[in-house]
Design an enzyme around this catalytic site. Structure first.
Site, mmCIF file in Angstrom:
data_model
loop_
_atom_site.group_PDB
_atom_site.id
_atom_site.type_symbol
_atom_site.label_atom_id
_atom_site.label_comp_id
_atom_site.label_asym_id
_atom_site.label_seq_id
_atom_site.Cartn_x
_atom_site.Cartn_y
_atom_site.Cartn_z
ATOM 1 N N TYR A 75 -10.930 -3.415 3.079
ATOM 2 C CA TYR A 75 -10.126 -2.810 4.131
ATOM 3 C C TYR A 75 -11.018 -2.600 5.352
ATOM 4 O O TYR A 75 -11.862 -1.711 5.364
ATOM 5 C CB TYR A 75 -9.573 -1.477 3.628
ATOM 6 C CG TYR A 75 -8.427 -0.883 4.417
ATOM 7 C CD1 TYR A 75 -8.435 -0.828 5.800
ATOM 8 C CD2 TYR A 75 -7.319 -0.363 3.757
ATOM 9 C CE1 TYR A 75 -7.381 -0.278 6.510
ATOM 10 C CE2 TYR A 75 -6.252 0.203 4.453
ATOM 11 C CZ TYR A 75 -6.288 0.232 5.827
ATOM 12 O OH TYR A 75 -5.239 0.789 6.516
ATOM 13 N N ASP A 131 -5.292 10.190 9.238
ATOM 14 C CA ASP A 131 -4.019 9.683 9.721
ATOM 15 C C ASP A 131 -3.568 10.296 11.031
ATOM 16 O O ASP A 131 -3.765 11.478 11.289
ATOM 17 C CB ASP A 131 -2.931 9.917 8.652
ATOM 18 C CG ASP A 131 -3.077 8.953 7.491
ATOM 19 O OD1 ASP A 131 -3.044 7.741 7.745
ATOM 20 O OD2 ASP A 131 -3.253 9.423 6.350
ATOM 21 N N GLU A 142 0.865 -1.169 0.000
ATOM 22 C CA GLU A 142 0.000 0.000 0.000
ATOM 23 C C GLU A 142 0.901 1.218 0.000
ATOM 24 O O GLU A 142 1.617 1.482 0.958
ATOM 25 C CB GLU A 142 -0.920 0.006 1.228
ATOM 26 C CG GLU A 142 -1.926 1.147 1.179
ATOM 27 C CD GLU A 142 -2.731 1.300 2.471
ATOM 28 O OE1 GLU A 142 -2.667 0.410 3.341
ATOM 29 O OE2 GLU A 142 -3.415 2.336 2.592
#
Lengths: 266, 398
Positions: free
Chosen positions: A178, A64, A53
């Site tokens: 995911y 993030d 990834e």
């Protein structure tokens, strides 16, 4: 290429009775910026990764935590752009065997041009795309272009998703699914929520592609715990941190100990 | 005549808007949208909101005729919508009180907010004190330094102020951190976003709570002049005071609307916050809108003397109103804003916020161009007490 390549590569690993392990790295982070990508990709492939990834750095990465934010800033300071990453990927397209999945926030690809982006991904051998800020409601911005160029559109599921949404996300996902394993941003966590196994089991039931758990996963023990309920894990912040510290041997150990089911830390 | 009904069910204003957020937040956005729909239909909610706006915020605010200013400019009649007279000194509290009541209704006990200069942070901390809600405010490190007094104000009101060191340490980074906090605490926390930015339904909800400005103005101007105004001017950063003023007038096509962005050191300098004048379409903080960004899609830092306008994006509805040409957007430099700040202080005895000074500066220019029988309304979004130290320093630098 694309979905078939991910499918085939994953099948080979699973046929060896191993967990799937997808490391995340920030493209352009580290010495020589994007020029280090071919070497890093080769290294991760040799270490036993199932796919890579590759994060396209963005100035405002809201999904993030601090480690990946800092890696993104380092990469941007070295002049990393989406175009440069694609150009480097084109160089060793023919010799690379491991699937490449790009993780990018929507703005850099929107500005690049969605159709141009999908065509470029096909040209340089990108197999799948993860876009954390495109929920089901906004998919039509990009879904058609990805289908046209046979790029797997990897969807993200969340612990806050309703059962109906989980089912729909699992049904739509391509390449793999995911499963975001924390209620929060990326980054190392000591433990996951109690209901994580139910969540992963539900996703497994509805998905026709492998289910990988990511966010908050940083050690082999977690990889095995989560891997017991799905097909494997995605590890980001820990890998970004180890590579930043120059500890490649530890990255290799982490991957090896995470994929081999007989090495369960029991 | 067509009736303006934006946004559509997907939160789109034409090509702009939407919900570009991680899946983790989607359930909360859908819950908020539903709760807001229900609340608007509930008379008791609207009555409670009206009660607080009247008794606590101090509405309605006057539409004051600035006769001295008009005389000085030799122009037609000029009116100031006095949002500076609201409790906490700006229009921000119209939205904070509405969203806090909504949060209570949804059973959320914790509030998170972002703030630039501190106006929205103070307004939100204030309503959280009033309604007994826990309050966390994210503020850029640089802004914490520049606005130390507002930090203390928020703490005095019982809020926890978290300094954000990431990025440039300004409003954009505070929004990032507030979003990250919300992602991690979404089940018991409501995010009171302070402007008409962010993912749907925020641009709609914030606009609706701010539309009281334009609704009152529409009534008041007809009492003063017997008709609608010819020109309405408001400053635009994220754009909440401007949308609040403009929205009730959008269908009145004879009324000319002007949004004034921060021109900083001038558009040519690259140091400005004039997103609509010099930006490109992109996605930031969950919405598609005009942005200041690089060719590769990285968000640039905005620049303005006014911290409240210092944002590299703008509300998606403004992007739409610019594209459809219903509103004229232009920019005013730091220098021009400083002049207007002093002029209004001296002529009317009203010290305007630096944000609002941009609207006044534009009115000064416009007044010279339009016939003297035309009426101008300026949204005076906030008072300038917070800015006097900064203005003093600036003037001494000269």
């Amino acid at each position: 290429m694309g979905k078939e390549k991910i499918n085939q590569y994953f099948n080979n690993i699973q046929a060896n009775d191993q967990h799937l392990f997808v490391p995340y790295i920030v493209a352009g982070d580290g010495e020589n910026g994007v020029q280090n990508l071919p070497e890093r990709i080769q290294f991760l492939q040799d270490s036993g990764a199932a796919a890579i990834e590759l994060g396209i750095p963005f100035s405002d990465p809201v999904a993030d935590g601090p480690t990946i934010q800092e890696g993104s800033i380092r990469a941007l300071e070295q002049g990393t752009t989406l175009k440069k990453v694609l150009d480097v990927l084109a160089e060793d397209k023919e010799t690379r065997t491991i699937p490449i999945v790009l993780m990018t926030y929507v703005n850099p690809i929107f500005v690049f041009g969605i159709e141009r982006f999908a065509a470029e991904c096909e040209r340089v051998g990108v197999d799948g795309i993860i876009i954390p800020d495109i929920p089901l409601e906004e998919e039509d911005l990009i879904a058609e272009a990805l289908t046209t160029h046979n790029i797997a559109f990897i969807r993200l599921a969340a612990l806050t998703s309703t059962p109906e949404r989980l089912q729909e996300i699992a049904r739509r996902s391509e390449g793999f699914l995911y499963a975001v394993a924390v209620k929060g941003t990326t980054g190392v966590r000591t433990s996951h929520e109690d209901n994580i196994s139910t969540y992963l089991t539900t996703l497994k039931k509805h998905a026709s592609v492998p289910v990988l758990a990511g966010f908050g996963v940083s050690n082999p023990q977690q990889a095995h715990e989560l891997g017991a309920h799905c097909d494997g894990v995605i590890v980001g912040s820990k890998i970004v941190d180890l590579l930043h510290q120059g500890k490649k041997a530890k990255v290799r150990t982490l991957i090896e100990e995470s994929i081999n089911k007989q090495e369960v830390g029991t | 005549m067509t009736t303006y009904t934006m946004p559509d069910y997907r939160g789109r204003f034409g090509d702009f808007g939407g919900r570009f957020v991680p899946e983790l937040l989607m359930p909360a956005l859908l819950e908020l949208e539903e709760a807001y729909k229900e609340a608007k239909k509930d008379d008791s909610f609207m009555e409670e909101l009206d009660y607080y706006l009247k008794e606590y915020v101090g509405r309605e605010t006057p539409l004051y005729e600035a006769k001295n200013l008009a005389k000085k400019l030799g122009s037609g009649r000029i009116f100031l919508k006095r949002e500076d007279l609201n409790h906490t000194g700006a229009h921000k509290i119209n939205n904070s009180i509405g969203q806090a009541l909504l949060a209570k209704r949804m059973g959320k006990k914790k509030i998170v907010a972002e703030t630039g200069a501190g106006q929205h942070g103070v307004a939100t901390a204030t309503v959280c004190a009033l309604l007994d809600l826990e309050c966390i405010v994210f503020m850029g490190e640089l802004d914490v330094e520049r606005q130390a007094l507002n930090v203390f104000r928020m703490e005095l009101l019982g809020a926890e102020v978290k300094s954000v060191a990431q990025g440039s340490g300004t409003l954009k980074d505070a929004v990032n951190e507030a979003l990250r906090y919300w992602v991690s605490n979404v089940e018991d926390t409501h995010y009171i976003l302070g402007s008409v930015v962010g993912p749907h339904p925020f641009p709609k909800i914030v606009r609706d709570f701010q539309a009281v400005i334009g609704q009152e103005t529409k009534r008041q101007i007809q009492v003063h002049t017997g008709k609608l105004p010819n020109h309405i001017i408001a400053a635009v950063g994220g754009g909440s005071n401007a949308i609040g003023m403009f929205h009730p007038f959008i269908d009145d096509e004879a009324v000319k609307l002007y949004g004034v962005e921060a021109g900083g050191l001038g558009l040519a300098s690259g140091k400005h916050a004039a997103t609509l004048s010099a930006g490109e379409t992109g996605v930031l903080h969950g919405t598609m809108t005009q942005l200041l960004q690089s060719e590769s899609g990285q968000i640039k830092e905005a620049f303005s003397i006014s911290a409240g306008l210092d944002y590299p994006g703008v509300g998606p509805e403004h992007s739409h109103l610019a594209a459809s040409k219903r509103v004229t957007y232009d920019s005013i430099t730091d220098e021009e804003a400083l002049e207007a700040f002093q002029l209004l202080s001296k002529t009317e005895g009203i010290i305007p916020a630096l944000e609002s000074s941009h609207a006044i500066a534009y009115a000064i220019k416009l007044a010279k161009e339009v016939p003297a029988n035309e009426t101008i309304v300026i949204n005076l979004s906030g008072r300038g007490d917070k800015d006097v130290q900064q203005v003093k320093n600036k003037l001494e630098e000269r």
